[in-house]
Design a protein around this motif. Structure first.
Motif, PDB file in Angstrom:
ATOM      1  N   ASP A 219       0.829  -1.211   0.000  1.00 29.60           N
ATOM      2  CA  ASP A 219       0.000   0.000   0.000  1.00 29.60           C
ATOM      3  C   ASP A 219       0.860   1.256   0.000  1.00 29.60           C
ATOM      4  O   ASP A 219       0.585   2.222  -0.726  1.00 29.60           O
ATOM      5  CB  ASP A 219      -0.931   0.007   1.219  1.00 29.60           C
ATOM      6  CG  ASP A 219      -2.186  -0.819   0.999  1.00 29.60           C
ATOM      7  OD1 ASP A 219      -2.496  -1.120  -0.174  1.00 29.60           O
ATOM      8  OD2 ASP A 219      -2.854  -1.165   1.984  1.00 29.60           O
ATOM      9  N   VAL A 220       1.909   1.265   0.821  1.00 27.55           N
ATOM     10  CA  VAL A 220       2.796   2.435   0.866  1.00 27.55           C
ATOM     11  C   VAL A 220       3.437   2.667  -0.499  1.00 27.55           C
ATOM     12  O   VAL A 220       3.531   3.808  -0.973  1.00 27.55           O
ATOM     13  CB  VAL A 220       3.881   2.237   1.953  1.00 27.55           C
ATOM     14  CG1 VAL A 220       4.987   3.275   1.795  1.00 27.55           C
ATOM     15  CG2 VAL A 220       3.266   2.341   3.337  1.00 27.55           C
ATOM     16  N   SER A 221       3.871   1.605  -1.141  1.00 26.81           N
ATOM     17  CA  SER A 221       4.513   1.743  -2.445  1.00 26.81           C
ATOM     18  C   SER A 221       3.541   2.300  -3.468  1.00 26.81           C
ATOM     19  O   SER A 221       3.901   3.149  -4.287  1.00 26.81           O
ATOM     20  CB  SER A 221       5.055   0.384  -2.911  1.00 26.81           C
ATOM     21  OG  SER A 221       6.024  -0.104  -2.012  1.00 26.81           O
ATOM     22  N   LYS A 222       2.307   1.833  -3.445  1.00 31.58           N
ATOM     23  CA  LYS A 222       1.305   2.333  -4.389  1.00 31.58           C
ATOM     24  C   LYS A 222       0.988   3.801  -4.112  1.00 31.58           C
ATOM     25  O   LYS A 222       0.812   4.592  -5.043  1.00 31.58           O
ATOM     26  CB  LYS A 222       0.032   1.491  -4.300  1.00 31.58           C
ATOM     27  CG  LYS A 222       0.218   0.037  -4.685  1.00 31.58           C
ATOM     28  CD  LYS A 222       0.481  -0.116  -6.160  1.00 31.58           C
ATOM     29  CE  LYS A 222      -0.772   0.023  -6.980  1.00 31.58           C
ATOM     30  NZ  LYS A 222      -0.550  -0.261  -8.403  1.00 31.58           N
ATOM     31  N   ILE A 223       0.896   4.167  -2.851  1.00 35.18           N
ATOM     32  CA  ILE A 223       0.608   5.556  -2.498  1.00 35.18           C
ATOM     33  C   ILE A 223       1.748   6.460  -2.947  1.00 35.18           C
ATOM     34  O   ILE A 223       1.522   7.536  -3.516  1.00 35.18           O
ATOM     35  CB  ILE A 223       0.366   5.678  -0.977  1.00 35.18           C
ATOM     36  CG1 ILE A 223      -0.956   4.995  -0.598  1.00 35.18           C
ATOM     37  CG2 ILE A 223       0.336   7.152  -0.557  1.00 35.18           C
ATOM     38  CD1 ILE A 223      -1.148   4.844   0.898  1.00 35.18           C
ATOM     39  N   GLU A 224       2.994   6.037  -2.709  1.00 35.33           N
ATOM     40  CA  GLU A 224       4.147   6.839  -3.127  1.00 35.33           C
ATOM     41  C   GLU A 224       4.162   7.039  -4.637  1.00 35.33           C
ATOM     42  O   GLU A 224       4.534   8.098  -5.130  1.00 35.33           O
ATOM     43  CB  GLU A 224       5.445   6.163  -2.684  1.00 35.33           C
ATOM     44  CG  GLU A 224       5.742   6.287  -1.205  1.00 35.33           C
ATOM     45  CD  GLU A 224       7.065   5.648  -0.852  1.00 35.33           C
ATOM     46  OE1 GLU A 224       7.565   4.841  -1.650  1.00 35.33           O
ATOM     47  OE2 GLU A 224       7.599   5.965   0.229  1.00 35.33           O
ATOM     48  N   ALA A 225       3.776   6.008  -5.374  1.00 33.80           N
ATOM     49  CA  ALA A 225       3.797   6.086  -6.836  1.00 33.80           C
ATOM     50  C   ALA A 225       2.568   6.785  -7.394  1.00 33.80           C
ATOM     51  O   ALA A 225       2.474   6.994  -8.603  1.00 33.80           O
ATOM     52  CB  ALA A 225       3.900   4.670  -7.423  1.00 33.80           C
ATOM     53  N   GLY A 226       1.639   7.171  -6.520  1.00 31.04           N
ATOM     54  CA  GLY A 226       0.412   7.815  -6.978  1.00 31.04           C
ATOM     55  C   GLY A 226      -0.468   6.889  -7.785  1.00 31.04           C
ATOM     56  O   GLY A 226      -1.238   7.330  -8.639  1.00 31.04           O
ATOM     57  N   GLN A 227      -0.367   5.595  -7.530  1.00 30.04           N
ATOM     58  CA  GLN A 227      -1.089   4.607  -8.312  1.00 30.04           C
ATOM     59  C   GLN A 227      -2.180   3.902  -7.513  1.00 30.04           C
ATOM     60  O   GLN A 227      -2.695   2.878  -7.940  1.00 30.04           O
ATOM     61  CB  GLN A 227      -0.115   3.560  -8.870  1.00 30.04           C
ATOM     62  CG  GLN A 227       0.897   4.135  -9.836  1.00 30.04           C
ATOM     63  CD  GLN A 227       1.899   3.105 -10.288  1.00 30.04           C
ATOM     64  OE1 GLN A 227       2.028   2.039  -9.705  1.00 30.04           O
ATOM     65  NE2 GLN A 227       2.613   3.415 -11.359  1.00 30.04           N
TER      66      GLN A 227
END
Length: 546
Positions: A219-227
């Motif tokens: 989830d953190v990775s997706k949030i950082e990528a704006g995805q």
């Protein structure tokens, strides 16, 4: 055109005491010459045969060609050979342009005196038997634009690669984790000695923690990528939050805590939004409340009001979680929502955790257009409040009716279930979970086998793995739906069992025709609850012992 003052014009207050005089009048030729001398752009006048009549000094500054050397020479002799066809087309367009036609630009390469080429952007107009042109060196600008495009393409490719990597890691980690959690869950349902049950409980707890950590990192990775994409679908508020409330109530009771629910009458009915993310936020807050509370209790307060966070007239859903736990100093309230942050180092040592949960909650709430806040007193407890704007689709009194997804099944025969799963351990997990159920389970190894088996008929439900060799679960589900359409048959419920647990995978499953997506690692509770939900809204009609 530069204005040239008359001889009588004087600077009224010359700063250096010198009186500046100008000639009485300048001829048109003088004006053009002055203009050509001061221009930073490349100016040129040529005849219809393409020979230079006059060029500005800037040609020497930019390209090293002296204007007097250019006069009488063909201008196009400096054009790069590869650009000549396009340049001749542009010359013809300027020569034949009619009054009122737009002035078109053109970019080509001109040779510098030292042999290299520069990019020039042209504008030209015909007056009589002459062509007046102005060019600007855009070499650096074009190079910058190209570099920007390449950087953007590289960033997009990196983003796609990162998403693919995360999806693959999610699948690869969840697949063995599914075996661990599923088998331990099945083992916990057997006769065990107290010592064995304690060991099983420790493994279960560790497996759940690991699964939660994987989900948080993704989830953190997706949030950082704006995805991180949100859904906007109708959902029933009771159904959306019931599971996380029940799970945390059981956890609280196991710790000897009280668990209270205060729900306003308006906090019911159907809304439009992302029920999965709302459930995730509430579940995280409740889980933390139970985790950090040793004595006393936990309570959740649910309210829907007409107050709006925006101007679009939506209702406001308020979720408030209170506990009597360890609490934290008021000055740490904002830090609690930062990544990898907890109130102090002792929290990690005493309770564990990564400090990602509340950060994810805040990101999800803000993406949904809401706000989250916290207040607390050390050793007395905490209160977390979430406010989300939601559109109500039905009045409070209206209740969504779950449609029948199966034609009536004879009560004297078991539920016929088709399982498509290529991993032997995961096959065994499902078999163990359903071993004490009234289920006739048929297992196949890939999507192609699943379609072939389904074509034979007689199945009440399909459990479909998403990622399999030969034919994946999405393709197989679409093939099953197409087969049903050809036969004008009542759709058979399909549950996608997948280690691909991201939102886009859930969307893909739904678009392929699946009724439900159950993320791995699966447990008896999650699998049986999913089967119960899609087969019939009355648990007694199916008789699954959850």
């Amino acid at each position: 055109m530069t204005h040239v003052p008359s001889a009588e014009t004087r600077d009224p207050e010359p700063s250096d005491g010198v009186v500046v005089a100008f000639p009485d009048r300048a001829t048109p030729a003088d004006e053009i010459s002055n203009f050509f001398d001061v221009s930073l752009d490349l100016l040129v006048v040529r005849d219809l045969d393409g020979r230079v009549i006059k060029a500005s000094r800037s040609w020497h500054t930019a390209l090293g060609h002296h204007p007097h050397e250019m006069e009488g020479q063909p201008l196009l002799r400096l054009v790069h050979p590869e650009d000549m066809p396009g340049t001749l087309g542009s010359v013809a367009e300027v020569t034949n342009r009619k009054a009122g036609d737009p002035v078109l630009g053109f970019i080509n390469r001109y040779r510098h005196a030292d042999g290299h080429y520069r990019l020039l952007e042209w504008r030209a107009q015909r007056f009589g038997d002459r062509i007046y042109g102005v060019a600007r060196d855009v070499t650096n600008r074009v190079a910058g634009e190209k570099a920007l495009r390449e950087a953007k393409a590289a960033a997009e490719a990196a983003s796609v690669a990162k998403s693919d990597f995360l999806a693959n890691m999610s699948h690869e980690i969840r697949t063995p984790l599914n075996g661990v959690i599923g088998i331990i869950d099945a083992l916990s349902r057997t006769e065990l000695t107290p010592e064995q049950r304690e060991m099983v409980g420790l493994v279960q707890s560790s497996g759940v923690t690991l699964e939660r950590l994987v989900s948080d990192i993704l989830d953190v990775s997706k949030i950082e990528a704006g995805q991180l994409a949100l859904e906007a679908r109708p959902f029933d508020l009771d159904e959306a939050i019931a599971a996380c409330i029940d799970v945390n109530r059981a956890k609280a009771e196991d710790k000897g805590l009280t668990f209270e629910i205060e729900r306003h009458e308006a906090a019911r009915g159907a809304f439009v939004g992302d029920s999965t993310r709302i459930r995730q936020v509430l579940g995280n807050l409740l889980s933390n409340a139970v985790k950090f509370t040793a004595r006393g209790g936990v309570s959740v307060h649910i309210q829907v009001t007409d107050d709006t966070l925006t101007d679009d007239g939506r209702h406001t859903l308020t979720l408030e979680v209170r506990d009597t736990g360890v609490g934290f100093p008021s000055e740490h309230a904002e830090r609690m929502f930062e990544r990898f942050s907890q109130a102090d180092g002792s929290i990690t040592r005493r309770f564990g955790g990564t400090g990602l949960g509340l950060s994810i909650c805040r990101s999800l709430v803000e993406i949904m257009g809401g706000e989250i806040s916290a207040t607390s007193t050390p050793n007395l407890g905490s209160r977390f409040t979430v406010r989300l704007p939601l559109e109500r689709t039905e009045p409070v009194a209206a209740r969504p009716k779950r449609p029948e997804v199966l034609s009536p099944r004879p009560a004297d025969r078991p539920l016929r279930v088709l399982l498509a799963e290529d991993h032997p351990v995961n096959q065994r997990v499902v078999q163990m979970i359903l071993s004490d159920q009234d289920v006739d389970l048929v297992t196949v190894d890939d999507g192609a086998q699943a379609v072939a088996a389904f074509a034979g008929g007689g199945f009440d439900l399909v459990l479909m793995d998403m990622q399999m060799p030969l034919m994946d679960g999405l393709t197989a589900t679409r093939a099953i739906r197409a087969l049903e359409a050809e036969q004008n048959a009542v759709p058979t419920p399909v549950i996608m069992l997948s280690a691909n647990a991201m939102a886009e995978h859930q969307d893909a499953a739904r678009l392929a025709g699946a009724d439900l997506h159950v993320a791995k690692p699966i447990t008896a509770a999650s699998l049986l609850a999913g089967m119960q939900a899609v087969v019939d809204h009355q648990s007694s009609s199916v008789g699954l012992a959850i």
